[in-house]
Design a protein around this motif. Structure first.
Motif, PDB file in Angstrom:
ATOM      1  N   VAL A   8       0.845  -1.201   0.000  1.00 23.77           N
ATOM      2  CA  VAL A   8       0.000   0.000   0.000  1.00 23.77           C
ATOM      3  C   VAL A   8       0.877   1.246   0.000  1.00 23.77           C
ATOM      4  O   VAL A   8       0.680   2.171  -0.792  1.00 23.77           O
ATOM      5  CB  VAL A   8      -0.939   0.013   1.235  1.00 23.77           C
ATOM      6  CG1 VAL A   8      -1.596   1.380   1.419  1.00 23.77           C
ATOM      7  CG2 VAL A   8      -2.013  -1.065   1.101  1.00 23.77           C
ATOM      8  N   LYS A   9       1.877   1.227   0.869  1.00 20.11           N
ATOM      9  CA  LYS A   9       2.770   2.388   0.979  1.00 20.11           C
ATOM     10  C   LYS A   9       3.519   2.631  -0.332  1.00 20.11           C
ATOM     11  O   LYS A   9       3.626   3.784  -0.794  1.00 20.11           O
ATOM     12  CB  LYS A   9       3.767   2.164   2.128  1.00 20.11           C
ATOM     13  CG  LYS A   9       4.605   3.381   2.449  1.00 20.11           C
ATOM     14  CD  LYS A   9       5.431   3.164   3.711  1.00 20.11           C
ATOM     15  CE  LYS A   9       6.161   4.433   4.089  1.00 20.11           C
ATOM     16  NZ  LYS A   9       6.908   4.278   5.363  1.00 20.11           N
ATOM     17  N   PRO A  41      -7.890   8.791  -7.123  1.00 16.89           N
ATOM     18  CA  PRO A  41      -6.549   8.284  -7.473  1.00 16.89           C
ATOM     19  C   PRO A  41      -6.043   7.231  -6.489  1.00 16.89           C
ATOM     20  O   PRO A  41      -5.379   6.270  -6.887  1.00 16.89           O
ATOM     21  CB  PRO A  41      -5.657   9.535  -7.434  1.00 16.89           C
ATOM     22  CG  PRO A  41      -6.572  10.692  -7.535  1.00 16.89           C
ATOM     23  CD  PRO A  41      -7.899  10.258  -6.976  1.00 16.89           C
ATOM     24  N   ARG A  42      -6.371   7.421  -5.209  1.00 24.43           N
ATOM     25  CA  ARG A  42      -5.944   6.445  -4.197  1.00 24.43           C
ATOM     26  C   ARG A  42      -6.562   5.077  -4.475  1.00 24.43           C
ATOM     27  O   ARG A  42      -5.875   4.050  -4.487  1.00 24.43           O
ATOM     28  CB  ARG A  42      -6.367   6.943  -2.800  1.00 24.43           C
ATOM     29  CG  ARG A  42      -5.907   6.055  -1.663  1.00 24.43           C
ATOM     30  CD  ARG A  42      -6.503   6.472  -0.330  1.00 24.43           C
ATOM     31  NE  ARG A  42      -7.879   6.039  -0.171  1.00 24.43           N
ATOM     32  CZ  ARG A  42      -8.881   6.845   0.160  1.00 24.43           C
ATOM     33  NH1 ARG A  42      -8.680   8.134   0.353  1.00 24.43           N
ATOM     34  NH2 ARG A  42     -10.111   6.357   0.288  1.00 24.43           N
ATOM     35  N   PRO A  48      -5.514  -3.138  -7.591  1.00 25.61           N
ATOM     36  CA  PRO A  48      -4.933  -4.491  -7.678  1.00 25.61           C
ATOM     37  C   PRO A  48      -4.782  -5.158  -6.311  1.00 25.61           C
ATOM     38  O   PRO A  48      -4.963  -6.371  -6.181  1.00 25.61           O
ATOM     39  CB  PRO A  48      -3.566  -4.258  -8.327  1.00 25.61           C
ATOM     40  CG  PRO A  48      -3.695  -2.951  -9.045  1.00 25.61           C
ATOM     41  CD  PRO A  48      -4.640  -2.132  -8.227  1.00 25.61           C
ATOM     42  N   LEU A  49      -4.475  -4.358  -5.273  1.00 22.68           N
ATOM     43  CA  LEU A  49      -4.283  -4.919  -3.925  1.00 22.68           C
ATOM     44  C   LEU A  49      -5.607  -5.319  -3.273  1.00 22.68           C
ATOM     45  O   LEU A  49      -5.620  -6.070  -2.294  1.00 22.68           O
ATOM     46  CB  LEU A  49      -3.555  -3.920  -3.027  1.00 22.68           C
ATOM     47  CG  LEU A  49      -2.086  -3.638  -3.368  1.00 22.68           C
ATOM     48  CD1 LEU A  49      -1.533  -2.538  -2.492  1.00 22.68           C
ATOM     49  CD2 LEU A  49      -1.261  -4.911  -3.218  1.00 22.68           C
ATOM     50  N   PHE A  50      -6.704  -4.810  -3.813  1.00 25.91           N
ATOM     51  CA  PHE A  50      -8.021  -5.139  -3.271  1.00 25.91           C
ATOM     52  C   PHE A  50      -8.630  -6.359  -3.960  1.00 25.91           C
ATOM     53  O   PHE A  50      -9.711  -6.812  -3.587  1.00 25.91           O
ATOM     54  CB  PHE A  50      -8.963  -3.934  -3.384  1.00 25.91           C
ATOM     55  CG  PHE A  50      -8.830  -2.965  -2.235  1.00 25.91           C
ATOM     56  CD1 PHE A  50      -9.848  -2.818  -1.319  1.00 25.91           C
ATOM     57  CD2 PHE A  50      -7.678  -2.218  -2.065  1.00 25.91           C
ATOM     58  CE1 PHE A  50      -9.725  -1.938  -0.250  1.00 25.91           C
ATOM     59  CE2 PHE A  50      -7.537  -1.330  -1.011  1.00 25.91           C
ATOM     60  CZ  PHE A  50      -8.568  -1.197  -0.090  1.00 25.91           C
ATOM     61  N   GLN A  54      -5.220 -10.913  -3.596  1.00 25.72           N
ATOM     62  CA  GLN A  54      -4.168 -10.081  -3.002  1.00 25.72           C
ATOM     63  C   GLN A  54      -4.483  -9.608  -1.589  1.00 25.72           C
ATOM     64  O   GLN A  54      -3.582  -9.216  -0.847  1.00 25.72           O
ATOM     65  CB  GLN A  54      -3.927  -8.842  -3.890  1.00 25.72           C
ATOM     66  CG  GLN A  54      -3.473  -9.150  -5.302  1.00 25.72           C
ATOM     67  CD  GLN A  54      -2.164  -9.927  -5.322  1.00 25.72           C
ATOM     68  OE1 GLN A  54      -1.196  -9.548  -4.655  1.00 25.72           O
ATOM     69  NE2 GLN A  54      -2.127 -11.020  -6.070  1.00 25.72           N
ATOM     70  N   ARG A  55      -5.743  -9.623  -1.217  1.00 26.25           N
ATOM     71  CA  ARG A  55      -6.146  -9.076   0.089  1.00 26.25           C
ATOM     72  C   ARG A  55      -5.587  -9.909   1.244  1.00 26.25           C
ATOM     73  O   ARG A  55      -5.388 -11.117   1.111  1.00 26.25           O
ATOM     74  CB  ARG A  55      -7.680  -9.042   0.207  1.00 26.25           C
ATOM     75  CG  ARG A  55      -8.355  -8.069  -0.721  1.00 26.25           C
ATOM     76  CD  ARG A  55      -9.818  -7.873  -0.350  1.00 26.25           C
ATOM     77  NE  ARG A  55     -10.615  -9.081  -0.391  1.00 26.25           N
ATOM     78  CZ  ARG A  55     -11.512  -9.373  -1.332  1.00 26.25           C
ATOM     79  NH1 ARG A  55     -11.693  -8.550  -2.350  1.00 26.25           N
ATOM     80  NH2 ARG A  55     -12.221 -10.485  -1.267  1.00 26.25           N
ATOM     81  N   PRO A  56      -5.400  -9.280   2.411  1.00 28.19           N
ATOM     82  CA  PRO A  56      -4.973 -10.046   3.588  1.00 28.19           C
ATOM     83  C   PRO A  56      -6.065 -11.035   3.998  1.00 28.19           C
ATOM     84  O   PRO A  56      -7.247 -10.814   3.714  1.00 28.19           O
ATOM     85  CB  PRO A  56      -4.785  -8.985   4.677  1.00 28.19           C
ATOM     86  CG  PRO A  56      -5.111  -7.671   4.085  1.00 28.19           C
ATOM     87  CD  PRO A  56      -5.552  -7.851   2.691  1.00 28.19           C
ATOM     88  N   SER A  57      -5.669 -12.097   4.667  1.00 28.94           N
ATOM     89  CA  SER A  57      -6.652 -13.076   5.147  1.00 28.94           C
ATOM     90  C   SER A  57      -7.412 -12.482   6.334  1.00 28.94           C
ATOM     91  O   SER A  57      -6.981 -11.501   6.945  1.00 28.94           O
ATOM     92  CB  SER A  57      -5.944 -14.348   5.601  1.00 28.94           C
ATOM     93  OG  SER A  57      -5.210 -14.096   6.787  1.00 28.94           O
TER      94      SER A  57
END
Length: 227
Positions: A8-9, A41-42, A48-50, A54-57
Motif C-alpha cells: 500500500v505504501k 486516485p488512491r 490491484p491490492l483489493f 491479493q487481500r490479507p486473510s
C-alpha cells in the motif's frame, strides 16, 4: 510492517502531492499528516491490492487494520476503511471489538461515519443481538464518536429503521451541545424524513428539537416544500 501494508505504501508514496496535502491538513484542522492523495486516485492505485487473491486473510485483518491506523498519514486510515467496507458482509463477529478501537482512535467524521454507516450497520444486519449489546454500551459512553456511531448506523436502513430506538437515542443526546452530535441528529432525521416524513416532523415538534439538529432534520422536506 505487514507485507500488504508495505505494498500500500509503495503504491501511495509516488502519488504524494504537497499542495493537496497542505489543503487537506488545514481542512482537517491540522490533526493529521497527509500524502495529499484524493480518494479516486488512491482507490485506482490500490485496486490491484483489493483483488481477492491479493487481500490479507481474515486472520491477518485486525493486525493489518491496526497497523494502517497507526500510520501518521490519514490516507492509511482511509485505506483501512475501504478494506473493511470491501469485506463488510464477510467480517467475523470477533472484529466488533476492533471496530470500537478504530472508532475511538484518530477519531474524526471521515472515518467514524463510514465505519458506522457501513460496518456497524452490516454487523447489525448480520448479528443483530450481539451488535445491539454493543450499541447499548456505546450509547452510554462519554466518547462522542461512539455515540455518533449509535445515531448514524441506521442511516441507510429506510423502512427497516428501528424508529423507536432511533428517537430514543436522539432524546438521550439532544442536550449535548457538541457539534458532531447535533449534526448527526440532524443528518439521521433528514435521511429518515425521506421514509417517514410525518414521524420526523412530529418528533421535532413534540421534542422541541432546535438549532442545527432541527435545520438539518427538516432540510430535505423544506427543499421538497413538504413542510
Amino acid at each position: 510492517m505487514h507485507s500488504w501494508n508495505q505494498s500500500v505504501k509503495l503504491a501511495l508514496v509516488p502519488l504524494a502531492n504537497v499542495e493537496n496535502a497542505c489543503f487537506m491538513k488545514a481542512y482537517m484542522r491540522d490533526q493529521y499528516q497527509f500524502f495529499g492523495i484524493q480518494s479516486m486516485p488512491r482507490r485506482t492505485a490500490l485496486k490491484p491490492l483489493f483483488a481477492k487473491s491479493q487481500r490479507p486473510s481474515f486472520d491477518e485483518l485486525p493486525d493489518v487494520i491496526d497497523e494502517l491506523w497507526a500510520q501518521p498519514e490519514r490516507e492509511f486510515q482511509m485505506v483501512a476503511v475501504d478494506l473493511l467496507i470491501k469485506l463488510k458482509n464477510q467480517l467475523p463477529l470477533a472484529m466488533l471489538e476492533g471496530l470500537e478501537r478504530w472508532i475511538t482512535t484518530k477519531s474524526w467524521w471521515d472515518t467514524v461515519d463510514m465505519l458506522a454507516t457501513h460496518i456497524v450497520a452490516s454487523f447489525f444486519v448480520r448479528f443483530p443481538e450481539k451488535t445491539a449489546e454493543v450499541i447499548e454500551r456505546w450509547r452510554l459512553s462519554d466518547n462522542i464518536w461512539l455515540r455518533r456511531a449509535t445515531l448514524l448506523y441506521q442511516l441507510k436502513f429506510k423502512q427497516d429503521t428501528d424508529k423507536d430506538l432511533l428517537f430514543e437515542l436522539i432524546r438521550e443526546n439532544r442536550s449535548d451541545k457538541e457539534f458532531f452530535i447535533q449534526k448527526a441528529i440532524g443528518w439521521v432525521l433528514r435521511e429518515y424524513s425521506k421514509t417517514d416524513a410525518e414521524s420526523v416532523v412530529r418528533f421535532i415538534e413534540t421534542e422541541k428539537i432546535e438549532g442545527l439538529a432541527k435545520r438539518e432534520g427538516l432540510k430535505w422536506l423544506k427543499s421538497k416544500k413538504l413542510v
